[in-house]
Design a protein around this motif. Structure first.
Motif, PDB file in Angstrom:
ATOM      1  N   ALA A 232       1.007  -8.062   7.956  1.00  0.00           N
ATOM      2  CA  ALA A 232       1.203  -7.264   6.738  1.00  0.00           C
ATOM      3  C   ALA A 232       1.706  -8.144   5.602  1.00  0.00           C
ATOM      4  O   ALA A 232       1.279  -7.999   4.445  1.00  0.00           O
ATOM      5  N   ALA A 233       2.605  -9.082   5.930  1.00  0.00           N
ATOM      6  CA  ALA A 233       3.138  -9.977   4.896  1.00  0.00           C
ATOM      7  C   ALA A 233       2.017 -10.823   4.314  1.00  0.00           C
ATOM      8  O   ALA A 233       1.917 -10.992   3.092  1.00  0.00           O
ATOM      9  N   GLY A 234       1.159 -11.325   5.204  1.00  0.00           N
ATOM     10  CA  GLY A 234       0.032 -12.119   4.738  1.00  0.00           C
ATOM     11  C   GLY A 234      -0.888 -11.313   3.846  1.00  0.00           C
ATOM     12  O   GLY A 234      -1.355 -11.789   2.812  1.00  0.00           O
ATOM     13  N   GLN A 235      -1.076 -10.059   4.254  1.00  0.00           N
ATOM     14  CA  GLN A 235      -1.949  -9.192   3.468  1.00  0.00           C
ATOM     15  C   GLN A 235      -1.376  -8.970   2.069  1.00  0.00           C
ATOM     16  O   GLN A 235      -2.100  -9.043   1.068  1.00  0.00           O
ATOM     17  N   LEU A 236      -0.079  -8.748   2.004  1.00  0.00           N
ATOM     18  CA  LEU A 236       0.547  -8.506   0.704  1.00  0.00           C
ATOM     19  C   LEU A 236       0.424  -9.740  -0.190  1.00  0.00           C
ATOM     20  O   LEU A 236       0.105  -9.631  -1.383  1.00  0.00           O
ATOM     21  N   ILE A 237       0.653 -10.919   0.387  1.00  0.00           N
ATOM     22  CA  ILE A 237       0.527 -12.137  -0.414  1.00  0.00           C
ATOM     23  C   ILE A 237      -0.918 -12.315  -0.863  1.00  0.00           C
ATOM     24  O   ILE A 237      -1.194 -12.712  -1.995  1.00  0.00           O
ATOM     25  N   GLY A 238      -1.832 -11.962   0.042  1.00  0.00           N
ATOM     26  CA  GLY A 238      -3.250 -12.014  -0.321  1.00  0.00           C
ATOM     27  C   GLY A 238      -3.549 -11.134  -1.529  1.00  0.00           C
ATOM     28  O   GLY A 238      -4.245 -11.554  -2.457  1.00  0.00           O
ATOM     29  N   PHE A 239      -2.970  -9.928  -1.527  1.00  0.00           N
ATOM     30  CA  PHE A 239      -3.158  -9.045  -2.695  1.00  0.00           C
ATOM     31  C   PHE A 239      -2.569  -9.694  -3.945  1.00  0.00           C
ATOM     32  O   PHE A 239      -3.140  -9.629  -5.028  1.00  0.00           O
ATOM     33  N   GLY A 240      -1.409 -10.301  -3.766  1.00  0.00           N
ATOM     34  CA  GLY A 240      -0.750 -10.939  -4.918  1.00  0.00           C
ATOM     35  C   GLY A 240      -1.570 -12.077  -5.487  1.00  0.00           C
ATOM     36  O   GLY A 240      -1.488 -12.361  -6.680  1.00  0.00           O
ATOM     37  N   LEU A 241      -2.368 -12.718  -4.649  1.00  0.00           N
ATOM     38  CA  LEU A 241      -3.178 -13.846  -5.114  1.00  0.00           C
ATOM     39  C   LEU A 241      -4.522 -13.408  -5.679  1.00  0.00           C
ATOM     40  O   LEU A 241      -5.195 -14.173  -6.345  1.00  0.00           O
ATOM     41  N   THR A 242      -4.903 -12.166  -5.354  1.00  0.00           N
ATOM     42  CA  THR A 242      -6.217 -11.708  -5.789  1.00  0.00           C
ATOM     43  C   THR A 242      -6.143 -11.166  -7.199  1.00  0.00           C
ATOM     44  O   THR A 242      -5.371 -10.248  -7.470  1.00  0.00           O
ATOM     45  N   ARG A 243      -6.915 -11.731  -8.059  1.00  0.00           N
ATOM     46  CA  ARG A 243      -6.932 -11.228  -9.435  1.00  0.00           C
ATOM     47  C   ARG A 243      -7.610  -9.885  -9.445  1.00  0.00           C
ATOM     48  O   ARG A 243      -8.610  -9.676  -8.786  1.00  0.00           O
ATOM     49  N   GLY A 244      -7.022  -8.954 -10.169  1.00  0.00           N
ATOM     50  CA  GLY A 244      -7.665  -7.660 -10.294  1.00  0.00           C
ATOM     51  C   GLY A 244      -7.266  -6.666  -9.214  1.00  0.00           C
ATOM     52  O   GLY A 244      -7.660  -5.514  -9.279  1.00  0.00           O
ATOM     53  N   ALA A 245      -6.465  -7.114  -8.213  1.00  0.00           N
ATOM     54  CA  ALA A 245      -5.995  -6.155  -7.217  1.00  0.00           C
ATOM     55  C   ALA A 245      -4.868  -5.343  -7.854  1.00  0.00           C
ATOM     56  O   ALA A 245      -3.931  -5.908  -8.402  1.00  0.00           O
ATOM     57  N   ARG A 246      -5.001  -4.018  -7.804  1.00  0.00           N
ATOM     58  CA  ARG A 246      -3.995  -3.188  -8.459  1.00  0.00           C
ATOM     59  C   ARG A 246      -3.401  -2.208  -7.467  1.00  0.00           C
ATOM     60  O   ARG A 246      -4.132  -1.529  -6.754  1.00  0.00           O
ATOM     61  N   PRO A 247      -2.071  -2.127  -7.435  1.00  0.00           N
ATOM     62  CA  PRO A 247      -1.436  -1.251  -6.448  1.00  0.00           C
ATOM     63  C   PRO A 247      -1.446   0.210  -6.884  1.00  0.00           C
ATOM     64  O   PRO A 247      -0.402   0.780  -7.177  1.00  0.00           O
ATOM     65  N   VAL A 248      -2.626   0.818  -6.924  1.00  0.00           N
ATOM     66  CA  VAL A 248      -2.679   2.223  -7.316  1.00  0.00           C
ATOM     67  C   VAL A 248      -2.188   3.095  -6.178  1.00  0.00           C
ATOM     68  O   VAL A 248      -2.242   2.712  -5.007  1.00  0.00           O
ATOM     69  N   GLU A 249      -1.723   4.265  -6.548  1.00  0.00           N
ATOM     70  CA  GLU A 249      -1.165   5.233  -5.603  1.00  0.00           C
ATOM     71  C   GLU A 249      -2.095   5.399  -4.397  1.00  0.00           C
ATOM     72  O   GLU A 249      -3.289   5.622  -4.554  1.00  0.00           O
ATOM     73  N   GLY A 250      -1.523   5.260  -3.205  1.00  0.00           N
ATOM     74  CA  GLY A 250      -2.301   5.514  -2.000  1.00  0.00           C
ATOM     75  C   GLY A 250      -3.041   4.307  -1.456  1.00  0.00           C
ATOM     76  O   GLY A 250      -3.573   4.355  -0.351  1.00  0.00           O
ATOM     77  N   SER A 251      -3.078   3.195  -2.205  1.00  0.00           N
ATOM     78  CA  SER A 251      -3.801   2.022  -1.711  1.00  0.00           C
ATOM     79  C   SER A 251      -2.933   1.247  -0.717  1.00  0.00           C
ATOM     80  O   SER A 251      -1.716   1.418  -0.673  1.00  0.00           O
TER      81      SER A 251
END
Lengths: 241, 522
Positions: free
Chosen positions: A13-32
């Motif tokens: 899960a930690a890796g996944q979160l960092i992956g999101f942080g590195l991805t341009r355009g990934a947005r933490p919208v409700e429910g994602s």
């Protein structure tokens, strides 16, 4: 506090979160997934530690979690570092100075004081206004600091380099040509957009950019203090020399 | 002022009543809240926006209303939505398609004014002279924002400040929780007295007040979950959250009672007017209740966030001291530094402020493409694309008109009977009846001349499109030779070519068909 062995699903899960942080355009919208992980980072201390440690191993540092997502700062020597020199090939010394100066000016324009760095409000930057701001600062500086006649020839300052460059050279098509400061500001704003540190704000007019929380946190927690350190050293050598 | 009262000597009563003095600050604030809007109207004149045509004050109010109203719900008002909505209002103020480009400008102007864009989006700042102490005058600065821009997962949104909420609620500097409770009492009384019209108005105000309160608390909740460092966690935040929870829970119960009361009234025998008014009141109360329920949910959840955040605050120290003032301590000194050390400072800043870049492995295909591609000149502006206009071939101004082509063909056809000199052909072309070719005799001459030249030396390089098209088609049946005779003609000079037709059937016959289908360019 004794530390239990790390749960491997947490590592994933930690890796996944960092992956999101590195991805341009990934947005933490409700429910994602991103949002769920981000909420977990904000509330679950143990998970936060895991993510922070994981990031550290990758040469990254978590600077904060504004609404737009995880803000990561790279170690300058790590694999994720961005360098000014990477963004434009074959820059001469003056160009490098002007581009760097514009970046500092963007920060100074948007966050002049300490409180502004803690303020989550998004600031707007306008290409023409920023040029006026820099030129205004330069003429303000000259008013206080009249040229030192006794010293003979004075070394060319950063202000001189910027001031000597014309504000605008138009192309036949009415755009801004390379070699003027307005074009340089345009280029820097383009970099900021590419890096996720700004967004174009066409809704409010052409030439208008909106800085993101990412830029604010990077300036506040990484760039500002490091640059100040280099500045202090530079001034110390200047005085002792 | 106080000295005047003491030393006035004439025994006059003080001009300013003590009561007025006590409320001075509140009234002053109410006055100052609207000042940014007056300023934006004044600035608009410089931008060429006429205040008489576009009611900018109303547009500003609409922007505040939109921002406040959407803060009570899951998603705030997107910047784009607000600008669009204002543009629609502006369109109603000055209708007509010719004004359309202005509408958006006006909307942008209003939003930028509310963001205080003229002063780098700082807070609006006003100085209040505090005269309550007769011995000394104190100056207090009152700074506030109206709207501010935030970056969210949905894009940039507009957030209304507490002061904007005040503006939304008739500009009165009141405690919003008290105002809500007071309005509920007034509503109850009006219902008891069966003053339904007044009750509708009160219910409307109550609904707006709920929205305003929701907006204020939403901001606080947002800050709670986002960043611990920006608020006073020990006293202020828990206090406000606790009070808000109690208040909202109380309001939900009260609203149920009032709703029941109104609905019971409807069961009896009532006039249609009362029925309509009651219906409106029920609608408004239901909406207010929904806002409160929504808010209550979030307030309850905020408690957990607040508690964990508190723990986190104790454990996680702030890593570094934040730089003081970038403007004064970094930017100005860099400007004064000699170029070389300044470059080192700005480079350090740039390398760290640009954030992460994900390394991508260079792929073979990309590298090959890069090597093949001509050097990119990024800085050269893209040429303005010419509007090709209508595709209708008869309307193409670049093309010779049909009549000119036909006439030139007729002139060139003379060579079929016997070889002719270019000078003779030019004379023949110059002698055509202008009415046949719509006056374009020069075009006929040009075409004949070009055809003869083409027949002598076809331009096979192909990069000069001007030569292609009609000319080569007309010339394809022709041959021209230079026998040394000099051309002495007002229209051209050089060799007087001898032009002959290859075959008697050309160039007219089948070429005519080809010509009409394949319109080239001049």
């Amino acid at each position: 506090m004794t530390l239990a062995a790390l749960d491997l699903t947490d590592a994933s899960a930690a890796g996944q979160l960092i992956g999101f942080g590195l991805t341009r355009g990934a947005r933490p919208v409700e429910g994602s997934d991103y949002r769920n992980l981000l909420d977990r980072y904000r509330t679950d201390l143990r998970f936060k530690d895991t993510v922070d440690t994981f990031a550290e191993g990758l040469g990254l540092e978590v600077l904060g979690t504004p609404r737009t997502g995880l803000v990561l700062a790279p170690e300058p020597t790590g694999p994720f570092a961005t360098r000014l020199a990477d963004l434009k090939t074959a820059m001469d010394a003056e160009e490098k100075l002007v581009f760097g100066l514009i970046l500092v000016a963007v920060a100074a324009y948007a966050y002049p004081n300490e409180v502004d760095l803690d303020d989550p409000d998004t600031k707007l930057v306008d290409v023409v206004k920023l040029d006026d701001f820099i030129r205004g600062a330069i003429s303000g500086l000259r008013a206080i600091d009249a040229p030192d006649v006794s010293n003979g020839e004075r070394a060319r300052t950063a202000a001189d380099v910027y001031a000597d460059m014309p504000s605008l050279i138009p192309t036949p098509h009415g755009r801004r040509k390379q070699g003027c400061t307005l074009r340089a500001i345009e280029i820097v704003c383009g970099w900021l957009v590419d890096q996720g540190a700004a967004r174009e704000a066409k809704t409010l007019g052409p030439d208008t950019f909106q800085l993101t929380d990412r830029f604010r946190l990077l300036v506040a927690d990484s760039a500002g203090s490091e640059a100040l350190e280099v500045l202090r050293t530079a001034r110390r050598t200047e005085v002792t020399a | 002022m106080a000295e005047n009262e003491d030393g006035g000597g004439a025994g006059l009563p003080p001009l300013v009543s003590p009561a007025a003095d006590a409320t001075a600050r509140g009234r002053w604030r109410a006055l100052v809240l609207t000042d940014p809007i007056h300023k934006l109207v004044r600035n608009a004149a410089h931008a060429g926006v006429d205040d008489d045509v576009y009611d900018l004050r109303q547009l500003a109010m609409a922007a505040v209303d939109l921002a406040v109203a959407s803060m009570g719900f899951a998603r705030e008002a997107l910047l784009e939505e607000v600008v669009d909505a204002l543009a629609v209002l502006a369109a109603r103020m000055q209708s007509g398609e010719e004004h359309a480009p202005r509408w958006r400008d006006v909307a942008q102007l209003v939003i930028k004014g509310l963001l205080n864009d003229a002063h780098e989006q700082r807070r609006f700042s006003y100085t209040f002279a505090d005269l309550t102490d007769p011995g000394a005058t104190r100056f207090d600065t009152y700074s506030f924002r109206l709207l501010s821009l935030r970056d969210t997962e949905y894009g940039p949104v507009l957030i209304a400040s507490d002061q904007a909420v005040m503006l939304f609620l008739d500009g009165l500097d009141v405690d919003i929780e008290d105002a809500e409770a007071a309005l509920a009492h007034v509503l109850q009384r009006q219902l008891d007295d069966e003053r339904f019209d007044a009750a509708v108005r009160t219910a409307t105000m109550a609904e707006r007040t709920s929205l305003g309160m929701s907006a204020m608390l939403t901001d606080l909740l947002d800050a709670t979950s986002r960043d611990v460092r920006s608020h006073d966690w020990l006293v202020d935040v828990p206090d406000r959250l606790g009070r808000a929870r109690k208040h909202v829970a109380g309001r939900i119960a009260e609203e149920d009672k009032t709703l029941e009361h109104v609905q019971n009234g409807l069961d009896g025998d009532v006039s249609p007017a009362v029925r309509v008014a009651s219906g409106q009141i029920v609608d408004l109360l239901r909406r207010a209740k929904r806002i409160h329920l929504d808010l209550h949910d979030r307030l309850v959840g905020a408690r957990d966030v607040f508690l964990t955040a508190q723990v986190r605050q104790r454990l996680a120290r702030r890593r570094r001291l934040r730089l003081l003032a970038i403007g004064e301590e970094l930017f100005t000194p860099i400007l004064a530094l000699p170029a070389e050390p300044a470059t080192a400072v700005v480079e350090t800043f740039a390398d760290r402020s640009l954030g992460v870049r994900v390394p991508r492995l260079a792929r073979f295909d990309d590298i090959v493409d890069l090597l093949w591609a001509p050097p990119r000149q990024r800085e050269v502006a893209e040429p303005d694309v010419e509007d090709p206009g209508d595709e209708d071939p008869t309307e193409d101004i670049q093309r010779y008109p049909e009549a000119v082509l036909r006439t030139a063909r007729d002139v060139l056809a003379l060579t079929r009977t016997a070889p002719l000199r270019l000078s003779a052909l030019l004379d023949a072309a110059a002698a055509v009846d202008p009415s046949v070719v719509d006056g374009a005799v020069d075009d006929v001459v040009e075409l004949v001349l070009l055809s003869a030249l083409w027949a002598f030396a076809p331009d096979i390089s192909g990069d000069d499109e001007e030569q292609a098209g009609e000319v080569d088609l007309l010339a394809s049946g022709l041959a021209a030779g230079d026998d040394g005779t000099a051309l002495n003609h007002p229209l051209a000079s050089g060799a007087d070519l001898l032009v002959t037709a290859d075959s008697p059937a050309s160039p007219a016959g089948e070429l005519a068909a080809a010509l009409s289908s394949e319109g080239g360019r001049r």
